[in-house]
Design a protein around this motif. Structure first.
Motif, short mmCIF file in Angstrom:
data_model
loop_
_atom_site.label_atom_id
_atom_site.label_comp_id
_atom_site.label_asym_id
_atom_site.label_seq_id
_atom_site.Cartn_x
_atom_site.Cartn_y
_atom_site.Cartn_z
N ALA A 174 54.46 -45.66 -56.24
CA ALA A 174 54.23 -47.03 -56.70
C ALA A 174 52.80 -47.40 -56.32
CB ALA A 174 55.22 -47.99 -56.07
N TRP A 175 52.32 -48.49 -56.89
CA TRP A 175 50.96 -48.96 -56.65
C TRP A 175 51.00 -50.35 -56.03
CZ3 TRP A 175 52.27 -45.63 -60.36
CH2 TRP A 175 51.43 -44.53 -60.59
N PRO A 176 50.16 -50.60 -55.02
CA PRO A 176 50.08 -51.95 -54.47
C PRO A 176 49.61 -52.92 -55.56
CG PRO A 176 49.08 -50.38 -52.97
CD PRO A 176 49.34 -49.65 -54.26
N GLU A 177 50.37 -53.98 -55.75
CA GLU A 177 50.08 -54.93 -56.82
C GLU A 177 48.68 -55.53 -56.67
OE1 GLU A 177 52.52 -58.45 -58.98
OE2 GLU A 177 52.37 -58.61 -56.80
N HIS A 178 48.28 -55.86 -55.45
CA HIS A 178 46.96 -56.48 -55.27
C HIS A 178 45.83 -55.54 -55.69
CE1 HIS A 178 47.37 -54.36 -51.41
NE2 HIS A 178 46.05 -54.40 -51.36
N GLU A 179 46.03 -54.23 -55.55
CA GLU A 179 45.01 -53.28 -55.99
C GLU A 179 44.91 -53.26 -57.51
OE1 GLU A 179 45.47 -50.26 -52.20
OE2 GLU A 179 45.55 -49.42 -54.22
N ILE A 180 46.05 -53.29 -58.18
CA ILE A 180 46.05 -53.29 -59.65
C ILE A 180 45.42 -54.58 -60.16
CG2 ILE A 180 47.52 -53.20 -61.69
CD1 ILE A 180 47.18 -50.54 -59.96
N GLU A 181 45.75 -55.71 -59.53
CA GLU A 181 45.15 -56.98 -59.94
C GLU A 181 43.64 -56.95 -59.74
OE1 GLU A 181 47.30 -59.96 -57.76
OE2 GLU A 181 49.01 -59.84 -59.13
N ALA A 182 43.17 -56.33 -58.67
CA ALA A 182 41.73 -56.22 -58.41
C ALA A 182 41.05 -55.37 -59.47
CB ALA A 182 41.48 -55.65 -57.02
N VAL A 183 41.69 -54.29 -59.89
CA VAL A 183 41.12 -53.42 -60.93
C VAL A 183 41.05 -54.17 -62.26
CG1 VAL A 183 41.55 -51.34 -62.33
CG2 VAL A 183 41.78 -51.25 -59.84
N ILE A 184 42.10 -54.90 -62.60
CA ILE A 184 42.09 -55.68 -63.84
C ILE A 184 40.98 -56.73 -63.78
CG2 ILE A 184 43.40 -57.37 -65.20
CD1 ILE A 184 45.96 -55.79 -64.34
N ALA A 185 40.88 -57.44 -62.67
CA ALA A 185 39.85 -58.47 -62.53
C ALA A 185 38.45 -57.87 -62.60
CB ALA A 185 40.04 -59.22 -61.20
N ALA A 186 38.27 -56.69 -62.01
CA ALA A 186 36.96 -56.03 -62.04
C ALA A 186 36.57 -55.65 -63.46
CB ALA A 186 36.98 -54.79 -61.14
N ARG A 187 37.52 -55.14 -64.22
CA ARG A 187 37.22 -54.79 -65.61
C ARG A 187 36.91 -56.04 -66.44
NH1 ARG A 187 35.01 -50.04 -66.33
NH2 ARG A 187 36.39 -48.31 -65.90
N ILE A 188 37.67 -57.10 -66.21
CA ILE A 188 37.39 -58.36 -66.92
C ILE A 188 36.00 -58.86 -66.56
CG2 ILE A 188 38.04 -60.81 -67.07
CD1 ILE A 188 41.00 -59.83 -66.82
N ALA A 189 35.61 -58.71 -65.30
CA ALA A 189 34.30 -59.16 -64.83
C ALA A 189 33.17 -58.26 -65.29
CB ALA A 189 34.30 -59.25 -63.30
N GLY A 190 33.51 -57.14 -65.93
CA GLY A 190 32.49 -56.26 -66.47
C GLY A 190 31.99 -55.18 -65.54
N TYR A 191 32.75 -54.87 -64.50
CA TYR A 191 32.35 -53.78 -63.60
C TYR A 191 32.20 -52.50 -64.39
CZ TYR A 191 33.38 -56.15 -59.12
OH TYR A 191 33.39 -56.96 -58.03
N GLY A 192 31.12 -51.79 -64.14
CA GLY A 192 30.95 -50.46 -64.69
C GLY A 192 31.71 -49.45 -63.86
N ASP A 193 31.70 -48.21 -64.30
CA ASP A 193 32.48 -47.17 -63.62
C ASP A 193 32.06 -46.98 -62.16
OD1 ASP A 193 33.89 -46.83 -65.94
OD2 ASP A 193 33.06 -44.85 -66.41
#
Length: 109
Positions: free
Chosen positions: A53-72
């Motif tokens: 399983a994945w920690p929910e807060h980590e997945i939310e952080a990844v989604i927020a980072a992509r929305i914010a335009g984080y590059g790879d």
């Protein structure tokens, strides 16, 4: 940021099994595995020999980072920091036996 002290006092850890994860980030398992190997997606937490399983807060952080335009590269840094902080989550260190960290590290190899 080096600790999770910034988390609200009512912060609750929640783990997302693959079925719930797929609803949030619709990667097929092969793409998810590729992204993990590239450092672009958090590694799962092993719950048993057959369950992860994945920690929910980590997945939310990844989604927020992509929305914010984080590059790879920036996303890799974020994920590396999130995974490093897993052992700093409130209550984790206090509840683990003294040798649990070294036993876990040697079995991850």
């Amino acid at each position: 940021m080096t600790t999770l002290d910034h988390l609200p006092s009512d912060f609750a850890l929640r783990l997302l099994p693959p079925s719930e994860l797929a609803k949030r980030i619709p990667y097929p398992p092969s793409t998810r595995a590729l992204r993990i190997s590239q450092g672009l997606f958090p590694k799962p937490v092993k719950l048993s020999d057959r369950a992860v399983a994945w920690p929910e807060h980590e997945i939310e952080a990844v989604i927020a980072a992509r929305i914010a335009g984080y590059g790879d590269d920036r996303l890799r840094q974020l994920i590396s920091e999130l995974e490093r902080l897993r052992s700093s989550i409130p209550g984790v260190r206090q509840s683990l036996p003294a040798d649990a960290g070294s036993a876990r590290e040697s079995s991850d190899g």
